[in-house]
Every structure is written in structure tokens, then in C-alpha cells.
Scaffold this motif. Structure first.
Motif, PDB file in Angstrom:
ATOM      1  N   THR A  66     -34.619   0.023 -52.279  1.00 27.10           N
ATOM      2  CA  THR A  66     -35.863   0.834 -51.987  1.00 27.10           C
ATOM      3  C   THR A  66     -35.782   2.099 -50.748  1.00 27.10           C
ATOM      4  O   THR A  66     -35.290   1.752 -49.896  1.00 27.10           O
ATOM      5  CB  THR A  66     -37.002  -0.280 -51.508  1.00 27.10           C
ATOM      6  OG1 THR A  66     -37.079  -1.226 -52.305  1.00 27.10           O
ATOM      7  CG2 THR A  66     -38.270   0.371 -51.372  1.00 27.10           C
ATOM      8  N   GLN A  67     -36.294   2.880 -51.314  1.00 24.76           N
ATOM      9  CA  GLN A  67     -36.363   4.374 -50.277  1.00 24.76           C
ATOM     10  C   GLN A  67     -37.667   4.302 -49.593  1.00 24.76           C
ATOM     11  O   GLN A  67     -38.667   4.104 -50.202  1.00 24.76           O
ATOM     12  CB  GLN A  67     -35.963   5.616 -51.264  1.00 24.76           C
ATOM     13  CG  GLN A  67     -34.494   5.340 -52.110  1.00 24.76           C
ATOM     14  CD  GLN A  67     -33.398   5.346 -51.362  1.00 24.76           C
ATOM     15  OE1 GLN A  67     -33.469   5.959 -50.275  1.00 24.76           O
ATOM     16  NE2 GLN A  67     -32.652   4.227 -51.765  1.00 24.76           N
ATOM     17  N   TYR A  91     -40.449   3.815 -52.848  1.00 20.58           N
ATOM     18  CA  TYR A  91     -39.881   3.864 -54.134  1.00 20.58           C
ATOM     19  C   TYR A  91     -38.777   3.366 -54.393  1.00 20.58           C
ATOM     20  O   TYR A  91     -37.661   3.261 -53.419  1.00 20.58           O
ATOM     21  CB  TYR A  91     -40.145   5.087 -54.552  1.00 20.58           C
ATOM     22  CG  TYR A  91     -39.107   6.322 -54.177  1.00 20.58           C
ATOM     23  CD1 TYR A  91     -38.121   6.551 -54.950  1.00 20.58           C
ATOM     24  CD2 TYR A  91     -39.427   6.733 -52.925  1.00 20.58           C
ATOM     25  CE1 TYR A  91     -37.038   7.580 -54.386  1.00 20.58           C
ATOM     26  CE2 TYR A  91     -38.473   7.689 -52.361  1.00 20.58           C
ATOM     27  CZ  TYR A  91     -37.363   8.180 -53.056  1.00 20.58           C
ATOM     28  OH  TYR A  91     -36.497   8.852 -52.722  1.00 20.58           O
ATOM     29  N   ARG A  92     -38.252   3.324 -55.783  1.00 21.47           N
ATOM     30  CA  ARG A  92     -36.946   2.680 -55.963  1.00 21.47           C
ATOM     31  C   ARG A  92     -36.838   3.107 -57.375  1.00 21.47           C
ATOM     32  O   ARG A  92     -37.780   3.346 -58.146  1.00 21.47           O
ATOM     33  CB  ARG A  92     -36.687   1.350 -55.824  1.00 21.47           C
ATOM     34  CG  ARG A  92     -37.617   0.280 -56.369  1.00 21.47           C
ATOM     35  CD  ARG A  92     -37.318  -1.336 -55.920  1.00 21.47           C
ATOM     36  NE  ARG A  92     -38.217  -2.086 -56.447  1.00 21.47           N
ATOM     37  CZ  ARG A  92     -38.512  -2.646 -57.649  1.00 21.47           C
ATOM     38  NH1 ARG A  92     -37.474  -2.015 -58.778  1.00 21.47           N
ATOM     39  NH2 ARG A  92     -39.433  -3.331 -58.023  1.00 21.47           N
ATOM     40  N   VAL A  93     -35.212   2.746 -57.852  1.00 25.24           N
ATOM     41  CA  VAL A  93     -35.116   2.978 -59.503  1.00 25.24           C
ATOM     42  C   VAL A  93     -35.779   1.570 -59.816  1.00 25.24           C
ATOM     43  O   VAL A  93     -35.594   0.548 -59.612  1.00 25.24           O
ATOM     44  CB  VAL A  93     -33.741   3.149 -59.619  1.00 25.24           C
ATOM     45  CG1 VAL A  93     -33.182   3.146 -61.082  1.00 25.24           C
ATOM     46  CG2 VAL A  93     -32.965   4.329 -58.888  1.00 25.24           C
ATOM     47  N   ASP A  94     -36.214   2.224 -61.089  1.00 25.03           N
ATOM     48  CA  ASP A  94     -37.056   0.910 -61.745  1.00 25.03           C
ATOM     49  C   ASP A  94     -35.869   0.126 -62.585  1.00 25.03           C
ATOM     50  O   ASP A  94     -34.885   0.537 -63.314  1.00 25.03           O
ATOM     51  CB  ASP A  94     -37.958   1.493 -63.180  1.00 25.03           C
ATOM     52  CG  ASP A  94     -38.567   0.373 -63.703  1.00 25.03           C
ATOM     53  OD1 ASP A  94     -38.578  -0.575 -63.137  1.00 25.03           O
ATOM     54  OD2 ASP A  94     -39.251   0.657 -64.807  1.00 25.03           O
ATOM     55  N   GLY A 105     -34.636   2.277 -66.402  1.00 23.36           N
ATOM     56  CA  GLY A 105     -34.917   3.122 -65.307  1.00 23.36           C
ATOM     57  C   GLY A 105     -33.596   3.870 -64.854  1.00 23.36           C
ATOM     58  O   GLY A 105     -33.713   4.822 -64.452  1.00 23.36           O
ATOM     59  N   SER A 109     -33.446   7.698 -64.372  1.00 19.44           N
ATOM     60  CA  SER A 109     -33.214   8.272 -63.312  1.00 19.44           C
ATOM     61  C   SER A 109     -32.096   9.264 -62.935  1.00 19.44           C
ATOM     62  O   SER A 109     -32.193  10.103 -61.976  1.00 19.44           O
ATOM     63  CB  SER A 109     -33.042   7.249 -61.945  1.00 19.44           C
ATOM     64  OG  SER A 109     -31.944   6.478 -62.215  1.00 19.44           O
ATOM     65  N   PRO A 116     -35.978  14.082 -57.737  1.00 13.68           N
ATOM     66  CA  PRO A 116     -36.984  13.009 -57.892  1.00 13.68           C
ATOM     67  C   PRO A 116     -37.896  12.987 -56.587  1.00 13.68           C
ATOM     68  O   PRO A 116     -39.108  12.988 -56.793  1.00 13.68           O
ATOM     69  CB  PRO A 116     -36.327  11.840 -58.017  1.00 13.68           C
ATOM     70  CG  PRO A 116     -35.024  12.021 -57.500  1.00 13.68           C
ATOM     71  CD  PRO A 116     -34.757  13.463 -57.830  1.00 13.68           C
ATOM     72  N   LYS A 156     -47.713   6.026 -59.925  1.00 20.50           N
ATOM     73  CA  LYS A 156     -46.688   5.099 -60.456  1.00 20.50           C
ATOM     74  C   LYS A 156     -46.543   5.331 -61.974  1.00 20.50           C
ATOM     75  O   LYS A 156     -45.643   5.272 -62.432  1.00 20.50           O
ATOM     76  CB  LYS A 156     -47.370   3.563 -60.080  1.00 20.50           C
ATOM     77  CG  LYS A 156     -46.413   2.423 -60.598  1.00 20.50           C
ATOM     78  CD  LYS A 156     -47.072   1.323 -60.157  1.00 20.50           C
ATOM     79  CE  LYS A 156     -45.958   0.095 -60.732  1.00 20.50           C
ATOM     80  NZ  LYS A 156     -46.615  -1.189 -60.226  1.00 20.50           N
ATOM     81  N   MET A 159     -44.352   8.390 -62.493  1.00 19.93           N
ATOM     82  CA  MET A 159     -43.109   8.363 -62.268  1.00 19.93           C
ATOM     83  C   MET A 159     -42.180   7.245 -63.063  1.00 19.93           C
ATOM     84  O   MET A 159     -41.017   7.275 -63.022  1.00 19.93           O
ATOM     85  CB  MET A 159     -42.914   7.942 -60.667  1.00 19.93           C
ATOM     86  CG  MET A 159     -43.288   9.095 -59.833  1.00 19.93           C
ATOM     87  SD  MET A 159     -42.591  10.623 -60.053  1.00 19.93           S
ATOM     88  CE  MET A 159     -40.673  10.257 -59.754  1.00 19.93           C
ATOM     89  N   TYR A 164     -38.476   5.524 -62.108  1.00 14.93           N
ATOM     90  CA  TYR A 164     -38.968   5.311 -60.597  1.00 14.93           C
ATOM     91  C   TYR A 164     -40.104   4.495 -60.695  1.00 14.93           C
ATOM     92  O   TYR A 164     -40.933   4.774 -61.250  1.00 14.93           O
ATOM     93  CB  TYR A 164     -38.848   6.540 -59.983  1.00 14.93           C
ATOM     94  CG  TYR A 164     -37.662   7.109 -59.469  1.00 14.93           C
ATOM     95  CD1 TYR A 164     -36.552   6.838 -58.487  1.00 14.93           C
ATOM     96  CD2 TYR A 164     -37.043   8.232 -60.532  1.00 14.93           C
ATOM     97  CE1 TYR A 164     -35.679   7.575 -58.426  1.00 14.93           C
ATOM     98  CE2 TYR A 164     -36.085   8.991 -60.225  1.00 14.93           C
ATOM     99  CZ  TYR A 164     -35.238   8.636 -59.045  1.00 14.93           C
ATOM    100  OH  TYR A 164     -33.856   9.076 -59.006  1.00 14.93           O
TER     101      TYR A 164
END
Length: 307
Positions: A66-67, A91-94, A105, A109, A116, A156, A159, A164
């Protein structure tokens, strides 16, 4: 020729060892690697030790952690106040599983967005500027969490198509222009002063009511005491008059004698209190009370001598 034959196996051995090490890829925990073969997507490598075909395949690291992103925006409220907003985004990669890896995801991504973070920032700016102008300044403060939730859901949905997932959205700070901040502080101070003044007035009113009730009760008690005192005086005077009349004085003479004794009592009280002022009725001498009293006493003495 003999030297070349000796060196060639060594060169080939070194090249083989180098190729072997070049084909080994270690993927870290909470990461994956996207493998391309001749520049085209081939597969996704999971954490651990993985092998690639030398020269033919290359791997691109993708973080699944998670970023945390902090952004600043400006927006204008319904009542025309420009405010600054600090927004914290996680956020993070799905990582939702998909039957086709090209719909995951991780794939999106890597192959759909070049920037992004820039795209997330633009989407949030657009979402905020559609939410803030519909609310006045006071509502923005009171509905801060609702606004954050609304813009988070809006971004959401957009993205997720790029691979994401928006985890959390928070509005951490609302900054006001200096003049607006000063005005709000004055409004709050005035409101607090009004409440304080109201409380003080209510307290003073309560104290006045209590004091008035106490005074009324005191006056009632004093009135009852005075009434009792007057009854006692009246009863005492009646008994005194009866006694004096039994001594042979007329009612008029008895009344004059009582008035005289009361005046003497009053003078005595003045003397006891040390008063420097003495009030004497103008007719004190004209009533001739002393002469009548002395005459009555002299008559009593004569009657007693005859006896």
C-alpha cells in the motif's frame, strides 16, 4: 592455435555461468514480477526464486504494498470562500484474482498508465471540485468525512480500470484565508461571550429570586414578631391600666401616667445607647403630667395618714 584451443573452453564456461546467473530472478515478498518475452507480456512471477530464459526474457518488478500519497488542492465553497485542502490517499495495485491474467490489476497497472500518481491526483482534483462548490464553508467542516468518502468512492471506480485500488481517503486539513480565519474566530468568540453573558444573567436572576424569597420570608417572620409584640404590649397595658385604676385613679389619669412612664422609658433607652440627639415633644410640659402624678401621690399619702 594451441593457445586458442585452451582459452575457448574457459570463455565458454564463463559465458555459461554468466548466462545462468542472469537467468535467475529473486522476487521479494509483497512484490511480483511481470515477464516479457521479446518485449511482449508472457507471465507473472510470484515471490521466491524464478528462472528466465537468458537474453529472450526480461522481468519488471511490481510492488503490491500500500502506497501513501499526500496532495494539496484549492477549491471554492458555495459561499465563495477559497479554501486549501490537504488530502491523504492510500492506494495499491488491485490484487483481486482473475481467470485471465490480462484482466488483473497487476497487468493493467503495468500496461495502462504511464503515470498512475499523476492520474490519481487529477481524478481527486476533479472529484473535490465537484463536491466543495455545492456546500458552504460551515458544511464543508461539518461534512469533511462524508466528502472524503464520496470522492474516494468516485476515484476508486475510475482507478480500478487502471489496475489500482483506493484503500483510504482522508481530508487531513482545511486551510482558510487569513481574513476568513480571523472572522470565524471573532464569530466563535462572540458566540461564547453571548453564552457566558446568558449564563451570568441567569445566575444573577436566580440569586435575585432567592434573595427576594429570603427577604419575603424574613419580613413575614418580622411581621409576625411585631404582631406578637404588639399583642403583648396591649395585654401589658391593659393589665397596667387595670392595676392603676384599682389604686383610685381615673381612666384619664391612668392613661396620662402610662404615657409619662413610656416617655421616661424611651429617655432611658436613649441614655443607654449613648445617643447624642434627644427628641422632646413640644407639649411635654403642657400636659402637666408630673403635677397630676405628684397630686395623686400626695392624695394617697393624706388618705393613708387619716387612716
Amino acid at each position: 592455435m594451441l593457445l586458442f584451443d585452451r582459452i575457448l573452453p574457459i570463455v565458454l564456461l564463463v559465458a555459461a555461468v554468466g548466462a545462468l546467473f542472469a537467468s535467475v530472478v529473486v522476487v521479494r515478498q509483497q512484490h511480483v514480477a511481470v515477464v516479457e518475452r521479446f518485449g511482449r507480456f508472457n507471465r507473472v512471477l510470484r515471490p521466491g526464486l524464478n528462472l528466465l530464459v537468458p537474453v529472450v526474457e526480461t522481468a519488471h518488478d511490481v510492488s503490491l504494498m500500500t502506497q501513501d500519497l499526500h496532495l494539496d488542492y484549492d477549491a471554492k465553497t458555495k459561499d465563495n470562500v477559497t479554501i486549501g485542502l490537504e488530502v491523504a490517499i492510500q492506494y495499491r495495485v488491485d490484487q483481486e484474482p482473475c481467470a485471465d491474467v490480462r484482466e488483473s490489476g497487476i497487468y493493467k497497472s503495468v500496461y495502462t498508465l504511464a503515470d498512475p500518481v499523476g492520474q490519481i491526483k487529477d481524478y481527486f482534483a476533479d472529484a473535490l471540485r465537484s463536491q466543495i462548490p455545492t456546500r458552504d464553508l460551515e458544511t464543508v467542516f461539518s461534512e469533511k468525512d462524508a466528502i472524503a468518502s464520496a470522492i474516494g468512492e468516485d476515484v476508486k471506480e475510475k482507478m480500478v480500470g487502471y489496475g489500482y485500488a483506493i484503500v483510504t481517503t482522508l481530508i487531513t486539513s482545511i486551510k482558510l484565508p487569513a481574513d476568513v480565519q480571523a472572522s470565524m474566530n471573532r464569530i466563535i468568540t462572540t458566540a461564547n461571550d453571548r453564552v457566558s453573558a446568558t449564563n451570568e444573567a441567569e445566575a444573577a436572576k436566580a440569586r435575585s429570586v432567592i434573595a427576594a424569597q429570603a427577604d419575603a420570608e424574613s419580613m413575614k417572620i418580622q411581621g409576625e414578631g411585631i404582631a406578637q409584640q404588639r399583642i403583648a404590649i396591649a395585654e401589658g397595658l391593659a393589665r397596667s391600666l387595670s392595676t392603676i385604676q384599682e389604686s383610685g385613679l381615673s381612666s384619664n389619669e391612668a392613661n396620662m401616667l402610662l404615657m409619662f412612664t413610656q416617655r421616661l422609658g424611651m429617655l432611658e433607652k436613649f441614655a443607654e445607647k449613648g445617643s447624642s440627639t434627644l427628641l422632646i415633644p413640644e407639649d411635654l410640659g403642657s400636659t402637666d403630667v408630673m403635677a397630676q402624678v405628684m397630686a395623686a401621690i400626695e392624695a394617697e399619702r393624706r388618705d393613708g395618714g387619716k387612716a
